[in-house]
Structure formats: structure tokens, C-alpha cells
Design a protein around this motif. Structure first.
Motif, PDB file in Angstrom:
ATOM      1  N   LEU A   1       0.818  -1.203   0.000  1.00  0.00           N
ATOM      2  CA  LEU A   1       0.000   0.000   0.000  1.00  0.00           C
ATOM      3  C   LEU A   1       0.858   1.262   0.000  1.00  0.00           C
ATOM      4  O   LEU A   1       0.415   2.316  -0.464  1.00  0.00           O
ATOM      5  CB  LEU A   1      -0.922   0.012   1.231  1.00  0.00           C
ATOM      6  CG  LEU A   1      -2.013  -1.072   1.232  1.00  0.00           C
ATOM      7  CD1 LEU A   1      -2.703  -1.132   2.600  1.00  0.00           C
ATOM      8  CD2 LEU A   1      -3.046  -0.800   0.137  1.00  0.00           C
ATOM      9  N   PHE A   2       2.067   1.133   0.526  1.00  0.00           N
ATOM     10  CA  PHE A   2       2.957   2.291   0.598  1.00  0.00           C
ATOM     11  C   PHE A   2       4.384   1.856   0.244  1.00  0.00           C
ATOM     12  O   PHE A   2       4.805   0.742   0.567  1.00  0.00           O
ATOM     13  CB  PHE A   2       2.951   2.904   2.011  1.00  0.00           C
ATOM     14  CG  PHE A   2       1.604   3.394   2.449  1.00  0.00           C
ATOM     15  CD1 PHE A   2       1.178   4.676   2.126  1.00  0.00           C
ATOM     16  CD2 PHE A   2       0.757   2.570   3.185  1.00  0.00           C
ATOM     17  CE1 PHE A   2      -0.072   5.137   2.528  1.00  0.00           C
ATOM     18  CE2 PHE A   2      -0.481   3.008   3.585  1.00  0.00           C
ATOM     19  CZ  PHE A   2      -0.906   4.293   3.255  1.00  0.00           C
ATOM     20  N   ASP A   3       5.095   2.734  -0.413  1.00  0.00           N
ATOM     21  CA  ASP A   3       6.521   2.547  -0.637  1.00  0.00           C
ATOM     22  C   ASP A   3       7.280   3.334   0.432  1.00  0.00           C
ATOM     23  O   ASP A   3       6.929   4.481   0.746  1.00  0.00           O
ATOM     24  CB  ASP A   3       6.927   3.071  -2.024  1.00  0.00           C
ATOM     25  CG  ASP A   3       6.374   2.186  -3.135  1.00  0.00           C
ATOM     26  OD1 ASP A   3       6.291   0.959  -2.935  1.00  0.00           O
ATOM     27  OD2 ASP A   3       5.999   2.740  -4.196  1.00  0.00           O
ATOM     28  N   ARG A   4       8.299   2.706   1.008  1.00  0.00           N
ATOM     29  CA  ARG A   4       9.114   3.381   2.022  1.00  0.00           C
ATOM     30  C   ARG A   4      10.274   4.062   1.318  1.00  0.00           C
ATOM     31  O   ARG A   4      11.204   3.411   0.838  1.00  0.00           O
ATOM     32  CB  ARG A   4       9.648   2.386   3.046  1.00  0.00           C
ATOM     33  CG  ARG A   4       8.651   1.904   4.085  1.00  0.00           C
ATOM     34  CD  ARG A   4       7.650   0.914   3.535  1.00  0.00           C
ATOM     35  NE  ARG A   4       6.811   0.316   4.599  1.00  0.00           N
ATOM     36  CZ  ARG A   4       5.769  -0.426   4.358  1.00  0.00           C
ATOM     37  NH1 ARG A   4       5.394  -0.683   3.105  1.00  0.00           N
ATOM     38  NH2 ARG A   4       5.068  -0.926   5.375  1.00  0.00           N
TER      39      ARG A   4
ATOM     40  N   MET B   1      -5.833   3.819  -5.984  1.00  0.00           N
ATOM     41  CA  MET B   1      -7.073   3.286  -6.555  1.00  0.00           C
ATOM     42  C   MET B   1      -8.023   2.794  -5.455  1.00  0.00           C
ATOM     43  O   MET B   1      -9.239   2.923  -5.557  1.00  0.00           O
ATOM     44  CB  MET B   1      -6.753   2.144  -7.526  1.00  0.00           C
ATOM     45  CG  MET B   1      -6.117   2.606  -8.824  1.00  0.00           C
ATOM     46  SD  MET B   1      -5.938   1.260 -10.028  1.00  0.00           S
ATOM     47  CE  MET B   1      -4.588   0.331  -9.296  1.00  0.00           C
ATOM     48  N   LEU B   2      -7.448   2.267  -4.392  1.00  0.00           N
ATOM     49  CA  LEU B   2      -8.243   1.684  -3.310  1.00  0.00           C
ATOM     50  C   LEU B   2      -8.834   2.742  -2.377  1.00  0.00           C
ATOM     51  O   LEU B   2      -9.905   2.554  -1.807  1.00  0.00           O
ATOM     52  CB  LEU B   2      -7.359   0.726  -2.506  1.00  0.00           C
ATOM     53  CG  LEU B   2      -8.013  -0.133  -1.425  1.00  0.00           C
ATOM     54  CD1 LEU B   2      -9.056  -1.065  -2.025  1.00  0.00           C
ATOM     55  CD2 LEU B   2      -6.940  -0.927  -0.688  1.00  0.00           C
TER      56      LEU B   2
ATOM     57  N   ARG C   1       9.882   8.027   4.503  1.00  0.00           N
ATOM     58  CA  ARG C   1       8.498   8.477   4.292  1.00  0.00           C
ATOM     59  C   ARG C   1       7.678   7.373   3.643  1.00  0.00           C
ATOM     60  O   ARG C   1       8.213   6.511   2.937  1.00  0.00           O
ATOM     61  CB  ARG C   1       8.460   9.723   3.408  1.00  0.00           C
ATOM     62  CG  ARG C   1       9.167  10.937   3.997  1.00  0.00           C
ATOM     63  CD  ARG C   1       9.102  12.109   3.039  1.00  0.00           C
ATOM     64  NE  ARG C   1       7.722  12.450   2.722  1.00  0.00           N
ATOM     65  CZ  ARG C   1       7.355  13.180   1.666  1.00  0.00           C
ATOM     66  NH1 ARG C   1       8.267  13.605   0.806  1.00  0.00           N
ATOM     67  NH2 ARG C   1       6.084  13.462   1.466  1.00  0.00           N
ATOM     68  N   LEU C   2       6.386   7.394   3.884  1.00  0.00           N
ATOM     69  CA  LEU C   2       5.475   6.434   3.264  1.00  0.00           C
ATOM     70  C   LEU C   2       4.745   7.114   2.111  1.00  0.00           C
ATOM     71  O   LEU C   2       4.006   8.081   2.311  1.00  0.00           O
ATOM     72  CB  LEU C   2       4.461   5.928   4.295  1.00  0.00           C
ATOM     73  CG  LEU C   2       5.017   5.065   5.435  1.00  0.00           C
ATOM     74  CD1 LEU C   2       3.888   4.604   6.345  1.00  0.00           C
ATOM     75  CD2 LEU C   2       5.769   3.864   4.892  1.00  0.00           C
ATOM     76  N   ILE C   3       4.968   6.602   0.920  1.00  0.00           N
ATOM     77  CA  ILE C   3       4.355   7.158  -0.292  1.00  0.00           C
ATOM     78  C   ILE C   3       3.317   6.160  -0.798  1.00  0.00           C
ATOM     79  O   ILE C   3       3.653   4.988  -1.041  1.00  0.00           O
ATOM     80  CB  ILE C   3       5.401   7.414  -1.390  1.00  0.00           C
ATOM     81  CG1 ILE C   3       6.555   8.265  -0.843  1.00  0.00           C
ATOM     82  CG2 ILE C   3       4.750   8.082  -2.599  1.00  0.00           C
ATOM     83  CD1 ILE C   3       6.138   9.617  -0.324  1.00  0.00           C
ATOM     84  N   PRO C   4       2.048   6.588  -0.940  1.00  0.00           N
ATOM     85  CA  PRO C   4       1.023   5.647  -1.417  1.00  0.00           C
ATOM     86  C   PRO C   4       1.366   5.088  -2.790  1.00  0.00           C
ATOM     87  O   PRO C   4       1.816   5.808  -3.678  1.00  0.00           O
ATOM     88  CB  PRO C   4      -0.239   6.518  -1.496  1.00  0.00           C
ATOM     89  CG  PRO C   4       0.011   7.663  -0.570  1.00  0.00           C
ATOM     90  CD  PRO C   4       1.492   7.919  -0.647  1.00  0.00           C
ATOM     91  N   THR C   5       1.197   3.785  -2.947  1.00  0.00           N
ATOM     92  CA  THR C   5       1.403   3.138  -4.244  1.00  0.00           C
ATOM     93  C   THR C   5       0.212   3.431  -5.154  1.00  0.00           C
ATOM     94  O   THR C   5      -0.827   3.943  -4.714  1.00  0.00           O
ATOM     95  CB  THR C   5       1.543   1.621  -4.072  1.00  0.00           C
ATOM     96  OG1 THR C   5       0.308   1.112  -3.514  1.00  0.00           O
ATOM     97  CG2 THR C   5       2.697   1.271  -3.133  1.00  0.00           C
TER      98      THR C   5
END
Length: 294
Positions: A47-50, A63-64, A54-58
């Protein structure tokens, strides 16, 4: 996704980090991180790339999110309903009242009740007859006080009092200040029409048709008290409930009952399948007394 997954995902997506999400939800950071990992494991994608801490939404998360946000808003709505129910148990009365009773009657009732029960809180809304069912179902009000509410399945009515429609007229129009008037006596007067005025309007126009009366109506309004103010400006006569008339009296206008009288009921309504709380049971006698003497 489970509801806990949705809650954590939504919090991280909107706050931008696990730390902020954990603070928002009042949970520990490791706990929030563990729920996120479990959600991603069940979904089969990240759901997120580190990236650099930082957490970046995939793309999948983006879409979700739209669908998740809908569910999250429904969850918030459920929480609000739960809070409303709990407040009722601990002394909160959510009261819907027809606008006419807001001039004197209901404020006096609440003042008298609050004197004896100072810890009970009130949330008062003005409400019209056609809004009654939706307001009760959505917990916007626990009890509604209305003029001539129609019989509806699932609604219980508690009669409180009776009142009447009255004619409000400029004193200069009838210098002898009659206490009663007939429709024929005002048929030649300019008439301030109140359109779409619910059951009271229906009652008036039934009498108008029975007596075959026609009015000269150049002004039409939506609200009773505005009609009374227009009478005070010398623009004609109007027909309103006695509460509105007495709540807006001035030196230039007077009130007359109909001959014969046009009476209507005032009732408190609540949902049949929801028992009244103790505070509401204690409030109704104050309501009955206050509405009757106003």
C-alpha cells in the motif's frame, strides 16, 4: 480488508506517516505498523513505498483509497450514532420543535425543566412535519413537538395540548378590535398568503372552500412570523397559529379567533421501536404544562 485494516490505512494515507496515524488513533506505533503489514499481506500488494523514511502511497493504494474512504465515512457515522445514543442515556435531550413554538413556549419549558434538572443538556432543532421521520431515524432528535402530525406507521404520538388558527389584522382595519371574525368579514381585505404551510394550511383552505371564499392575495410568504410582520406594516391580514401571533404582537396589530374556531392538536412524537429515555419521560410533563399555558 478488515475494518481495523481500513482504519489504519485511511489514517496513514491522510496523515502521511505511521507515527501520525498512531497518534490519531491512540495506538502505539508498532501496533499500527503491524496492522498495516497484515493488511498488505492479505491484499497481496504493498500500500505504501518506504522512501527515505516516508510512506508514499502506491498506485494500488490510490485506486483503493476512494472506496476505503466511503467505508471510513460510514464508520464515522456509526460512531456518531453511538455517541448520540450514549448521550441520551446520560442526560441529553435532542428535541425537534415546530418553529412557532420557539418564540416563547419551548424556551420557557426548557428553562423550567433546566431549573430542576441542571445537568441535563439540550440539543434543539427546528423541524417541519415532512422532516419528522428522517430526523427521528437519524437520531437528530429523540422527540419532536409538532402541530397536527399525521398518523404514521412506527410513530407514537403523545397529545400535549390544543391550539387554534387565528386572524391577525391591523387595528385600524377593525377599530372595535373584535375577538372573533369570520372568513367573510376579511374576504375583501388584502390577504397575505402562506404557501405550502402543511396541515394547518390544509385546514384553513378546507374552510375557505367550504364557505366559497376567495381572497385578494398579492403577497405570498413561506414563514408564519414574516406574515405577521407584514400585517404590522399594514399590508393586509394573515392567518397563523396563535403561538406565532402572540409571539410577534405589536401595538399596531390585533388577534381574532375564527368563528367557528379552527383548532388543531399539538403532539410529541417519537419512534415506536425506541423506548423513551428516563430524562425524556421526566421532560414530557413539563412540555405538556408549558405548551398548554402558552
Amino acid at each position: 480488508m478488515r475494518l481495523r485494516h481500513i482504519e489504519i490505512f485511511h489514517a496513514i494515507y491522510t496523515t502521511g506517516s505511521i507515527t501520525n496515524a498512531a497518534k490519531l488513533l491512540h495506538v502505539s506505533q508498532p501496533s499500527a505498523s503491524k496492522v498495516l503489514s497484515h493488511a498488505e499481506l492479505q491484499l497481496g500488494f504493498n500500500l505504501f513505498d518506504r522512501i527515505k523514511g516516508r510512506l508514499i502511497p502506491t498506485d494500488e493504494a490510490k485506486m483503493l483509497f476512494e472506496e476505503v474512504d466511503k467505508i471510513y465515512q460510514q464508520m464515522c457515522s456509526i460512531k456518531n450514532t453511538v455517541q448520540n445514543i450514549k448521550k441520551s442515556e446520560f442526560g441529553c435531550i435532542k428535541l425537534g420543535v415546530t418553529p412557532a413554538l420557539g418564540f416563547d413556549a419551548i424556551p420557557n419549558v426548557i428553562a423550567n425543566y433546566h431549573h430542576d434538572y441542571p445537568n441535563v443538556t439540550f440539543d434543539v432543532h427546528t423541524i417541519h412535519n415532512d422532516e419528522m421521520m428522517q430526523s427521528l431515524l437519524e437520531h437528530k432528535c429523540d422527540l419532536a413537538v409538532l402541530f397536527s402530525p399525521r398518523e404514521m406507521q412506527g410513530i407514537t404520538q403523545t397529545p400535549l395540548a390544543e391550539s387554534e388558527l387565528v386572524i391577525v389584522y391591523p387595528k385600524e382595519m377593525f377599530p372595535d378590535s373584535p375577538a372573533t371574525l369570520t372568513l367573510s368579514k376579511i374576504s375583501d381585505c388584502k390577504f397575505i398568503d402562506i404557501s405550502d404551510s402543511g396541515p394547518l394550511g390544509d385546514m384553513l383552505w378546507t374552510r375557505v372552500m367550504e364557505e366559497d371564499i376567495s381572497f385578494q392575495s398579492l403577497i405570498k410568504v413561506q414563514t408564519y412570523f414574516i406574515a405577521v410582520r407584514l400585517v404590522a406594516s399594514g399590508l393586509g391580514v394573515c392567518v397563523v397559529d396563535r403561538y406565532t401571533a402572540e409571539g410577534n404582537l405589536s401595538n399596531d396589530i390585533a388577534i381574532a379567533s375564527f368563528e367557528p374556531a379552527l383548532t388543531f392538536s399539538i403532539s410529541a412524537v417519537h419512534l415506536e421501536n425506541r423506548s423513551k429515555s428516563k430524562v425524556i419521560e421526566e421532560f414530557i410533563p413539563y412540555l405538556t404544562h408549558g405548551v398548554s399555558i402558552s
